[in-house]
Design an enzyme around this catalytic site. Structure first.
Site, PDB file in Angstrom:
ATOM      1  N   CYS A  84      -0.324   0.414   9.625  1.00 29.62           N
ATOM      2  CA  CYS A  84      -0.539   1.776   9.111  1.00 29.62           C
ATOM      3  C   CYS A  84      -1.969   1.953   8.612  1.00 29.62           C
ATOM      4  CB  CYS A  84       0.459   2.092   7.993  1.00 29.62           C
ATOM      5  SG  CYS A  84       2.135   2.308   8.629  1.00 29.62           S
ATOM      6  N   HIS A  85      -2.419   1.063   7.703  1.00 24.47           N
ATOM      7  CA  HIS A  85      -3.753   1.252   7.141  1.00 24.47           C
ATOM      8  C   HIS A  85      -4.565  -0.028   7.135  1.00 24.47           C
ATOM      9  CE1 HIS A  85      -1.029   4.310   5.434  1.00 24.47           C
ATOM     10  NE2 HIS A  85      -1.985   5.110   5.858  1.00 24.47           N
ATOM     11  N   GLY A  86      -4.123  -1.024   7.902  1.00 23.42           N
ATOM     12  CA  GLY A  86      -4.942  -2.212   8.110  1.00 23.42           C
ATOM     13  C   GLY A  86      -5.032  -3.181   6.951  1.00 23.42           C
ATOM     14  N   HIS A 123       0.842  -1.199   0.000  1.00 19.54           N
ATOM     15  CA  HIS A 123       0.000   0.000   0.000  1.00 19.54           C
ATOM     16  C   HIS A 123       0.876   1.247   0.000  1.00 19.54           C
ATOM     17  CE1 HIS A 123      -3.009   2.766   2.230  1.00 19.54           C
ATOM     18  NE2 HIS A 123      -3.258   2.793   0.927  1.00 19.54           N
TER      19      HIS A 123
END
Lengths: 433, 187
Positions: free
Chosen positions: B151-153, B127
């Site tokens: 960080c963003h799952g 990502h």
């Protein structure tokens, strides 16, 4: 707005709000330039171009250089061996320093020969001397960065010059070093200043050009331009001439870069700095040699030291003389008070000018030789003559020299010379202009 | 005065409009200058690419001997984290049982591990470049028992494939070869 001189609407739109194009048009295109400039007038723009080359290659080198005594030498070797084109970029930067000084020295002697420092161009000249001083500082600082033997011992010798100052000398040297010898703090600050000073140079060069454009270029005859007939637009006439000169320069320059990149350097600087071993023969870079010779000329038994021996030590005298050899250039416009600019109309000055050139070359040769007889005596005589030229000969020439009659205009000798139909034909379009 | 000279020259060649010798010279000079400028610029740009010593140090050898079954280790390769996993039978079976249709970035586990026991992947979330958690003991491993990027799952499975979250691609497999049973060279 509608009657803008720019046909391109975007250019006209921008120029109406930010007059950069008018500025360029005025300073580069319309800028009236004496039509009789010879190739000695190429060296100013050439010096500007080299400054740009030095800044660009320098910024790139700083991307790979490490300013630490433990890594500096190796980081430079890495630039030479591993970084893509690092060898080329470093050799351009290294030889660029030499080229910069060659070009600037010629530029300065050009100014001396044709009297370019005389009224109303005194400040233009003084700014030029300031540029040379900053160049010398920058070159010295840069030479220390590879942290070779010559870097280290050059830095030691030059910073020790300040120890000659009475009373506070030693404190100043400690301040410069940031320690008790040339070491890591010294290297760090030298790198910082070496990166800063070229941008200071750019600023002063801009002032130099502003001062130049105020009254325009001097010319080989040394008389003022009197009418549009005496001038031609800078572009395309001198842009093309400067470009041709640049081509010739680049051929010579890259001859050095590709075929003799280390010719002007010292092999000792490829040995890593060792604070416990001084190389047997310490010599500065070639462009400092004349000044180095002046510094070394003042010994306790030197004839030139005798008159001031009651006043100061020989060490201090040498340091002051070295700085004075440049400082004297600041007052050159007033030392040489002859109203005639160009040496073409000053038969005596012309001969003394060439004597000075030879004197400077002799000083340079002496600076490269070991401090032994007969070189010390030759250097002392050449040092004495250097100051004699500026302090005694030039002021006297202003009083006693019988100069040749000046032409009434730049165009006059051109129109009179050659003769016949061809010169008349070539003169015609001028009269229209 | 330059313009009047131009006109005289053009008139002599009878070319009021259209190309003149001067146009040709201007174009040729411009092209030559542009080529020279590009040639001069290239070394100044290329110096920013990896240097020879950087390229030379771009492969790393790892001794696999001390790694126990089920253990995950993190090593540094080209300045990036690489996960080396000695997978258990259960983990391998779990990874191979997944249907390709269920995957965001369809790729078989066989294609990702040269030896089923050893999974070697670059530990950089596809990502936005964080390091997914799950290599150290006690860290979250996500819903699929692999890795979880904090960080963003993003959730990765036991083959390092993206299963859930914003990351678009599986954790990449670097070039590697087994020099012996217990020694692998990455890069």
């Amino acid at each position: 707005m509608s009657d803008s001189k720019f046909k391109n609407p975007i250019v006209a739109w921008i120029d109406y709000r930010l007059p950069v194009f008018s500025f360029m048009e005025h300073e580069l295109h319309e800028y009236p330039t004496p039509k009789n400039l010879n190739y000695w007038w190429n060296f100013g723009s050439l010096a500007g171009i080299i400054l740009v080359i030095m800044i660009v290659t320098g910024i790139v080198l700083a991307m790979h250089y490490t300013a630490h005594t433990a890594f500096a030498f190796d980081s430079v070797e890495r630039i030479m061996r591993d970084v893509n084109y690092g060898w080329l970029i470093r050799y351009v930067h290294m030889n660029g320093a030499s080229a910069f000084f060659i070009v600037v020295f010629i530029h300065i002697f050009r100014g001396m020969y044709f009297g370019s420092y005389k009224s109303p161009r005194e400040i233009l000249w003084i700014l030029g001397v300031v540029i040379m001083l900053i160049m010398m500082a920058t070159a010295f600082l840069g030479y220390v960065l590879p942290w070779g033997q010559m870097s280290f011992w050059g830095a030691t010798v030059i910073t020790n010059l300040f120890s000659a100052i009475p009373i506070v000398g030693d404190s100043i040297v400690t301040l410069l070093w940031g320690g008790f010898s040339v070491d890591n703090p010294t290297l760090n600050r030298f790198f910082s200043l070496h990166y800063l000073l070229p941008f200071v140079l750019v600023g002063i060069v801009v002032l130099h050009i502003v001062a130049l454009h105020q009254h325009g270029s001097n010319n080989p005859i040394g008389i003022d331009t009197k009418s549009p007939q005496d001038t031609i637009p800078f572009h395309p006439y001198y842009t093309v001439k400067d470009l041709f000169g640049l081509g010739v320069f680049l051929v010579l320059f890259f001859g050095f870069v590709f075929f003799a990149p280390n010719y002007l350097g010292h092999p000792d600087n490829y040995i890593e700095a060792n604070p416990l071993v001084t190389p047997p023969h310490i010599v500065p870079e070639w462009y400092f040699l004349p000044f180095y010779a002046i510094l070394r000329s003042f010994t306790a038994d030197a004839l030139i030291y005798l008159p001031i021996s009651w006043l100061m030590s020989a060490k201090l005298a040498g340091v002051l003389a070295m700085f004075a050899s440049i400082m004297v250039l600041f007052i050159l416009p007033w030392l040489d008070h002859s109203p005639v600019r160009s040496a073409r109309f000053r038969p005596l000055y012309k001969q003394f000018f060439w004597l000075l050139v030879i004197d400077c070359i002799i000083l340079g040769i002496c600076g490269a030789k070991p401090a032994e007889a007969p070189w010390t005596y030759i250097a002392q005589a050449a040092t004495a003559y250097y100051f004699l030229h500026f302090i005694v000969i030039l002021p006297l020439l202003g009083f006693f020299e019988k100069t040749k009659p000046l032409p009434t205009s730049i165009s006059e000798p051109v129109l009179k010379g050659g003769g016949g139909a061809s010169s008349a034909a070539s003169a015609k379009p001028m009269e229209k202009a | 005065m330059a313009s009047s000279a131009d006109k005289a020259g053009d008139g002599a060649h009878g070319a009021e409009e259209g190309e003149t010798r001067r146009d040709f010279l201007m174009l040729a000079t411009g092209a030559f200058g542009a080529f020279g400028a590009a040639a001069a610029a290239w070394p100044l740009i290329d110096q920013m690419n990896p240097a020879a010593d950087t390229l030379a140090s771009s492969s790393t050898e790892v001794n696999l001997e001390p790694i126990k079954p089920g253990q995950r280790v993190l090593i540094k390769w080209r300045g990036k984290p690489v996960f080396i996993v000695r997978r258990t039978k259960a983990q391998i079976d779990e990874a191979r049982a997944v249907k390709l249709a269920d995957l965001v970035d369809p790729e078989t586990d066989e294609a990702r591990a040269k030896k089923a026991e050893w999974l070697i992947i670059v530990g950089v979330c596809t990502h936005l470049g964080c390091i997914p958690a799950g290599t150290k003991e006690g860290e979250l491993k996500g819903e699929f028992g692999g890795w979880f990027c904090p960080c963003h799952g993003s959730h990765y499975d036991t083959s390092g494939r993206i299963r859930k979250g914003p990351a678009p691609k599986n954790l990449p497999v670097p070039a590697y070869e087994f020099l012996s049973d217990k020694l692998v060279k990455i890069g």
